[in-house]
Design a protein around this motif. Structure first.
Motif: not given
Length: 715
Positions: A46-47, A52-55, A85-86, A131-133
């Motif tokens: 999901l990450k 997710v990156h777009q959000q 999403i944070y 963590e989303v990088s």
């Protein structure tokens, strides 16, 4: 045993369930680990999702995307509870207002612990944060939070071998037990059963096997009960019943000890059959042995009560008969008679003709009494030549006549055919009793009467009279009897007192030895001694002791020189062989001393031939013979002329009669003169005064004896 078997089966079942539970726990742990790994894969996938990156880049429509887009995308899973999403600061992209309810699944900010289990809405969930990088610069764009439903996943997607999936649920009451909503991963993996309840997957094989085990136990129990019943039946019929039967057989043997008892029952077990046969054989052998013993006992009983010589009942049988008579005698028994038979000179016959002849005399006597008395009358031989007869319901005249008949029959017996030269005489003592007190004295009374008969020349049947009992009692006391019997047996206490017999010049010619018995301070005189001796027929024993005592006087030199001693002999002693031997020892002194054997008239008359022979043999040994108590009995001048006598001793009644009238004096003087002319010495006894001495001298006496010359004195 069956309870143990059942408990063992239960233990095996419990252990199996425990092992299954442990396997189920391990299976649950493995599935939880798979769930964690699956969660990591999901959040990692999901990450990296572009949306997710777009959000994170343009979060304007985030709430729409989260609520509408995500849950219909192919990334959403049925076990997802919530996705958030944070931003890079860790805050939710969509901030809810103060009235908006908070999500129970994900917090508004990213927590420090990025992976944890928590109890939410009574369900155990797994929360993950990643963590989303930015892909090119690796700059942190934000965070992705995901909440997964563990129980739902386990029930829907996990594969279990031991756990029933539908039974998986959060343990009831878990929320109250936890201090906080979070659950440690280590605690969950170590003890999953503390947090998750489940049931083991039912195994048809196990259930079938357990049913088989239970059926097996039931069958075993049933078979055991059947075996027990069969064993009880077998035990009863093969052991208990035979034992009861043998016990009853033993009891029957005990109640019938003298009979052969045949056993009635048969037994299946051969050992019991053998035991029964052994008992029967033993019973038969025991009965036969008892019969033999009883026969031997009866024979021994008869032998012990039968005289072997005469075949008559013996002294033991007589004692028992008298004892029985005294017990059964009553006032209605009438008069009981008792006869005591005795051969007058049996010992002399025995010694003179031998014991074989004496035994034949006993046999003839027994035969005569049995032949003469009624068949129902029992004749006893109670010792030596004594025979007794007990007669019930009789009377004095009849009893006396029976005794006379017996004597007549005895007189007719062929004793002469045995080689006995002289006549065999018998005496009978008769007693009667009508009272129980005197029944026990029948023997004693008859003995007293017999004593009187034996000393009678004409009336050989004497009936006991009451006054004779007192005379019998005055014989001597039991203590005196004991002293006399002891002296006659041992010679101790025999004491000779000497009374002088003097010549015309009053010089001692010889002394008459008179016997006394001294025991300590007691001196027993001849009247008591001869009562016992005559009553018990101990004349020979007394004469032997007197001979021995006189022999000791000679040895001790207590007899004055040129004198001598005279001693009295009974007729019984004269016919004893033992006396001959004793007198031969005394004959050694006849060369120095005068030794005179004094005999009575009765001695001379009774068994005249035998006595004559004896006296001649004594004279041949150097003894002189004096006829004592002349004039006091039945002396016959004819007998006197044929007797080997040297001295005639006038009884004191004749001596004292010299001072009576002239006619009496003349007869006595004529008799004395005739005796002197026949060559006999004449001694007069009983001289107590000078006048008697003078009268005796005038009558021609050559010897004088009496208190005038001296009393008997011990030496």
């Amino acid at each position: 045993m069956f309870w143990y078997l059942y408990q063992s089966a239960q233990t095996i079942k419990l252990q199996t369930e425990q092992q299954l539970h442990q396997a189920a726990q391990q299976e649950l742990v493995n599935e939880i680990k798979s769930f964690i790994a699956l969660g990591d894969q999901d959040i990692s996938r999901l990450k990296n999702w572009d949306e997710v990156h777009q959000q994170l880049s343009q979060p304007r429509y985030y709430f729409f995307w989260r609520d509408e887009r995500v849950k219909v995308s192919h990334h959403w899973r049925a076990y997802f509870n919530e996705l958030e999403i944070y931003n890079a600061q860790g805050d939710q992209l969509f901030q809810k207002g103060p009235n908006a309810p908070l999500s129970p699944f994900l917090p508004q900010q990213v927590p420090a612990d990025l992976a944890s289990f928590s109890l939410e809405e009574s369900a155990l969930n797994y929360r993950l944060f990643a963590e989303v990088s930015q892909r090119q610069t690796a700059t942190t764009l934000g965070y992705l939070g995901l909440n997964l439903n563990l129980i739902g996943w386990l029930r829907q997607d996990a594969q279990f071998k031991y756990i029933e999936r539908a039974s998986l649920t959060t343990r009831p009451g878990l929320e109250a037990d936890l201090n906080k909503a979070f659950v440690s991963l280590d605690a969950l993996l170590t003890h999953p059963d503390r947090f998750i309840d489940f049931q083991l997957l039912a195994s048809p094989v196990d259930n079938f096997l357990w049913a088989l085990i239970q059926d097996f136990i039931r069958y075993i129990l049933l078979y055991a009960v059947l075996v027990a019943i069969l064993f009880m039946v077998f035990f009863r019929y093969s052991l208990v019943r035979p034992l009861v039967g043998l016990s009853a057989y033993l009891a029957e043997l005990k109640t019938q000890p003298n009979q052969v008892v045949e056993p009635k029952a048969n037994y299946m077990v051969s050992e019991f059959e053998d035991l029964k046969n052994s008992l029967a054989s033993y019973n038969q052998a025991l009965v036969e042995a008892q019969q033999k013993i009883e026969a031997q006992r009866q024979q021994a009983y008869l032998q012990s009560r039968t005289d072997s010589l005469s075949g008559l009942p013996n002294r033991r049988a007589f004692d028992e008969a008298m004892h029985g008579l005294s017990k059964v005698f009553s006032a209605d028994s009438g008069c009981v008679g008792f006869m005591l038979f005795d051969c007058d000179y049996f010992k002399a016959i025995n010694d003179s003709y031998g014991h074989l002849v004496g035994d034949k005399v006993i046999n003839l006597t027994a035969r005569a009494l049995v032949e003469c008395l009624p068949p129902s009358t029992q004749v006893f031989r109670i010792g030596g030549d004594e025979f007794s007869v007990i007669l019930l319901d009789t009377e004095p005249d009849r009893l006396r006549q029976m005794a006379i008949n017996c004597l007549a029959h005895l007189k007719a017996m062929p004793f002469s055919e045995l080689g006995i030269n002289e006549r065999v005489h018998f005496s009978v003592g008769v007693s009667l009793s009508t009272h129980q007190d005197t029944v026990q004295k029948l023997h004693k009374h008859a003995d007293i009467a017999l004593y009187k008969a034996k000393h009678s020349l004409h009336d050989k049947v004497q009936l006991f009279a009451a006054d004779e009992e007192s005379a019998g009692k005055t014989l001597v006391s039991n203590e005196r009897v004991g002293m006399i019997m002891s002296a006659l047996r041992t010679g101790e206490g025999i004491e000779m007192h000497l009374q002088p017999i003097v010549s015309v010049d009053q010089e001692v010619i010889y002394y008459e030895a008179l016997v006394r018995i001294r025991q300590q301070d007691c001196l027993i005189f001849p009247n008591e001694i001869f009562d016992v001796v005559n009553h018990r027929h101990l004349e020979c024993e007394l004469d032997l002791q007197v001979i021995e005592a006189i022999n000791q006087l000679f040895k001790a030199g207590k007899v004055a020189e040129r004198t001598g001693i005279s001693l009295n002999f009974s007729s019984q002693s004269l016919m004893q062989l033992d006396l001959q031997v004793a007198l031969e020892r005394l004959a050694a002194y006849t060369q120095t001393y005068r030794i005179i054997i004094e005999v009575t008239e009765t001695t001379l008359i009774t068994n005249m031939d035998l006595v004559t022979a004896k006296l001649k043999s004594l004279r041949a040994l150097g003894f002189k013979v004096a006829l004592d108590d002349f004039g006091n009995g039945y002396s016959s001048i004819r007998y006197l002329a044929n007797m080997p006598v040297d001295i005639i001793k006038f009884d004191m009644t004749l001596t004292q009669a010299l001072e009576l009238d002239s006619k009496t004096r003349g007869i006595i003087q004529s008799t004395a003169s005739m005796i002197r002319q026949a060559g006999y010495k004449l001694v007069m006894e009983g001289i107590e005064t000078p006048s008697q001495f003078e009268a005796a001298k005038q009558a021609g006496a050559t010897g004088f004896q009496g208190y005038y010359f001296g009393k008997p004195k011990a030496v």
